[in-house]
Design an enzyme around this catalytic site. Structure first.
Site, PDB file in Angstrom:
ATOM      1  N   SER A   1       0.722  -1.620  -0.124  1.00 56.08           N
ATOM      2  CA  SER A   1      -0.370  -0.104   0.040  1.00 56.08           C
ATOM      3  C   SER A   1       0.930   1.214   0.056  1.00 56.08           C
ATOM      4  O   SER A   1       2.013   0.985   0.761  1.00 56.08           O
ATOM      5  CB  SER A   1      -0.664  -0.018   0.972  1.00 56.08           C
TER       6      SER A   1
ATOM      7  N   TYR B   1      -1.506  -0.866  11.089  1.00 52.76           N
ATOM      8  CA  TYR B   1      -1.683  -1.451   9.365  1.00 52.76           C
ATOM      9  C   TYR B   1      -0.959  -1.129   8.387  1.00 52.76           C
ATOM     10  O   TYR B   1       0.195  -1.832   7.722  1.00 52.76           O
ATOM     11  CB  TYR B   1      -3.239  -1.094   8.816  1.00 52.76           C
TER      12      TYR B   1
HETATM   13  P1  NAD Z   1     -11.525  -5.742  -0.130  1.00 52.98           P
HETATM   14  O1  NAD Z   1     -12.312  -5.515   1.729  1.00 52.98           O
HETATM   15  O2  NAD Z   1     -12.656  -6.051  -0.966  1.00 52.98           O
HETATM   16  O3  NAD Z   1     -10.051  -7.559   0.747  1.00 52.98           O
HETATM   17  C1  NAD Z   1      -9.904  -7.846   1.603  1.00 52.98           C
HETATM   18  C2  NAD Z   1     -10.492  -9.145   1.983  1.00 52.98           C
HETATM   19  O4  NAD Z   1      -9.248  -9.647   2.790  1.00 52.98           O
HETATM   20  C3  NAD Z   1     -11.676  -9.682   2.219  1.00 52.98           C
HETATM   21  O5  NAD Z   1     -12.519  -9.348   1.599  1.00 52.98           O
HETATM   22  C4  NAD Z   1     -11.459 -10.719   3.158  1.00 52.98           C
HETATM   23  O6  NAD Z   1     -11.348 -12.109   2.200  1.00 52.98           O
HETATM   24  C5  NAD Z   1     -10.042 -10.655   3.016  1.00 52.98           C
HETATM   25  N1  NAD Z   1      -9.670 -10.958   4.995  1.00 52.98           N
HETATM   26  C6  NAD Z   1      -9.657 -10.066   5.898  1.00 52.98           C
HETATM   27  N2  NAD Z   1      -9.752 -10.792   6.858  1.00 52.98           N
HETATM   28  C7  NAD Z   1      -9.139 -11.698   6.030  1.00 52.98           C
HETATM   29  C8  NAD Z   1      -8.808 -13.277   7.503  1.00 52.98           C
HETATM   30  N3  NAD Z   1      -9.445 -13.192   8.617  1.00 52.98           N
HETATM   31  N4  NAD Z   1      -9.120 -14.186   6.316  1.00 52.98           N
HETATM   32  C9  NAD Z   1      -9.574 -14.737   5.652  1.00 52.98           C
HETATM   33  N5  NAD Z   1      -9.965 -13.190   4.544  1.00 52.98           N
HETATM   34  C10 NAD Z   1      -9.113 -12.448   5.251  1.00 52.98           C
HETATM   35  O7  NAD Z   1     -10.827  -5.251   0.257  1.00 52.98           O
HETATM   36  P2  NAD Z   1      -9.991  -4.171  -0.838  1.00 52.98           P
HETATM   37  O8  NAD Z   1      -9.002  -2.982  -0.701  1.00 52.98           O
HETATM   38  O9  NAD Z   1      -9.764  -4.614  -2.435  1.00 52.98           O
HETATM   39  O10 NAD Z   1      -8.144  -4.945  -0.284  1.00 52.98           O
HETATM   40  C11 NAD Z   1      -7.223  -5.574  -1.092  1.00 52.98           C
HETATM   41  C12 NAD Z   1      -6.092  -5.414  -0.221  1.00 52.98           C
HETATM   42  O11 NAD Z   1      -5.711  -5.152  -0.592  1.00 52.98           O
HETATM   43  C13 NAD Z   1      -5.298  -5.851   0.940  1.00 52.98           C
HETATM   44  O12 NAD Z   1      -4.624  -6.454   0.928  1.00 52.98           O
HETATM   45  C14 NAD Z   1      -5.400  -4.265   1.476  1.00 52.98           C
HETATM   46  O13 NAD Z   1      -5.131  -3.768   2.761  1.00 52.98           O
HETATM   47  C15 NAD Z   1      -4.817  -3.904   0.005  1.00 52.98           C
HETATM   48  N6  NAD Z   1      -5.268  -2.391  -0.146  1.00 52.98           N
HETATM   49  C16 NAD Z   1      -6.081  -1.789  -0.741  1.00 52.98           C
HETATM   50  C17 NAD Z   1      -6.311  -0.019  -0.273  1.00 52.98           C
HETATM   51  C18 NAD Z   1      -7.695   0.599  -0.744  1.00 52.98           C
HETATM   52  O14 NAD Z   1      -7.486   1.544  -0.981  1.00 52.98           O
HETATM   53  N7  NAD Z   1      -8.633  -0.210  -0.808  1.00 52.98           N
HETATM   54  C19 NAD Z   1      -5.489   0.604  -0.747  1.00 52.98           C
HETATM   55  C20 NAD Z   1      -4.381   0.284  -0.585  1.00 52.98           C
HETATM   56  C21 NAD Z   1      -3.563  -1.084  -0.247  1.00 52.98           C
END
Ligand code: NAD
Ligand code: MG
Length: 298
Positions: A190, A203
């Site tokens: 991220s 985080y």
């Molecule tokens: P999202 O909620 O769609 O995806 C995160 C997923 O993590 C969930 O769908 C869930 O299936 C999984 N998860 C969480 N805890 C879990 C557990 N204990 N066991 C199994 N699965 C678990 O959100 P997203 O934003 O698409 O996140 C995906 C990745 O992108 C993450 O690593 C997040 O940190 C990263 N990210 C997101 C952003 C943003 O702005 N959305 C920015 C930077 C990084």
């Protein structure tokens, strides 16, 4: 398909009219209940046979960035296993069905990434159901904001590290004996890795760790022909943002501080994962590909 990911467009105007309002869901949240719905590329991602015959495991593949990546991988010709929490079955089945419409073999394997045994079983079942493994996308993640370190519980600190860091270690370690030369490992870090928010101490620390893990392991595995890279998203519209990933007062301006002046959609992330998974990125190793609307990075 009228527009696809190759359509010539002004990136400052694309999606710029999308303005979400305050909303809240209990963790982990559902894409199905996100208002407005995120764009996962359902109607726009066009495959060009870049991953034909490949076999991928994607954690957090039910929603957000992982789901957009899963749809793209399927349309590029890959077989894919999706990992997600049991409470996300509805999202996972919708994504699996879109992927099967593209002719892909899909395995759905719910479980908790904080559990080392699940992580090991997940890899074993993926290999069994897909007949092998050559792409690992460590993308599942937990983000809960906290304004005061003295109230950041030991439990949350532990859960955030287990989900974001330990699971990546357990899954990658279990996958390695199965990965042939030519394989790709892609970790989701991220912008928080190097531009951390004051309210995301736990985080942001995990995301810096993921970046270092990626660059260290990339050097170790390059001689074996396995490439390790990372994708660093900026502000992207996903369930993470409405499940206490940030205060809801901030949702209205989410992403407006980027040079493009808007938040990103999961569909804009998928091509980065496809590029790093595909053999076309054969000389790209230990890279962090930033997809963040223009925020400067180291
Ligand atoms: P999202 O909620 O769609 O995806 C995160 C997923 O993590 C969930 O769908 C869930 O299936 C999984 N998860 C969480 N805890 C879990 C557990 N204990 N066991 C199994 N699965 C678990 O959100 P997203 O934003 O698409 O996140 C995906 C990745 O992108 C993450 O690593 C997040 O940190 C990263 N990210 C997101 C952003 C943003 O702005 N959305 C920015 C930077 C990084
Ligand atoms: Mg989800």
């Amino acid at each position: 398909m009228s527009r696809d990911q190759y359509t010539f467009t002004d990136p400052a105007k694309l999606y710029a009219d999308i303005e979400p309002e305050k909303q809240h869901q209990p963790e982990p949240g559902l894409d199905a209940q996100l208002t407005p719905r995120a764009d996962l590329g359902e109607d726009t991602y066009r495959g060009t046979e870049r991953l034909v015959g490949r076999r991928a495991l994607i954690t957090g593949g039910d929603s957000g960035i992982g789901a957009a990546t899963a749809i793209a991988f399927a349309r590029e010709g890959a077989s894919v296993a999706l990992s997600y929490l049991p409470s996300e079955e509805e999202d996972a089945q919708r994504i699996a069905s879109i992927m099967r419409d593209a002719g892909a073999t899909v395995a759905t394997i719910p479980g908790d990434l904080r559990d080392a045994q699940y992580c090991r079983d997940l890899v074993a079942r993926t290999v069994e159901e897909l007949g092998g493994l050559d792409i690992v996308v460590n993308n599942g993640g937990k983000q809960i904001y906290n304004e005061d370190l003295t109230t950041l519980s030991d439990e949350q600190f532990d859960d955030t590290f287990k989900t974001n860091v330990y699971a990546m270690f357990w899954i990658t370690k279990a996958a390695l004996p199965h990965l042939p030369a030519g394989s790709a490992i892609i970790n989701t870090t991220s912008i928080q890795a190097y531009s951390p928010s004051d309210i995301l101490v736990d985080y942001a620390s995990t995301k810096a760790t993921i970046n270092a893990f990626t660059k260290a392991l990339a050097q170790q595995l390059a001689p074996k022909g396995i490439r390790v890279n990372a994708v660093a998203p900026g502000p992207i519209w996903t369930p993470l943002q409405v499940t206490d990933g940030q205060p809801q007062e901030k949702i209205a301006e989410f992403g407006e501080d980027t040079p493009l002046g808007r938040m990103g959609q999961p569909a804009e992330l998928a091509p980065a994962y496809v590029f790093l998974a595909s053999a076309e990125s054969s000389y790209v190793v230990g890279e962090t590909l930033n997809v963040n609307g223009g925020k400067p990075t180291p």
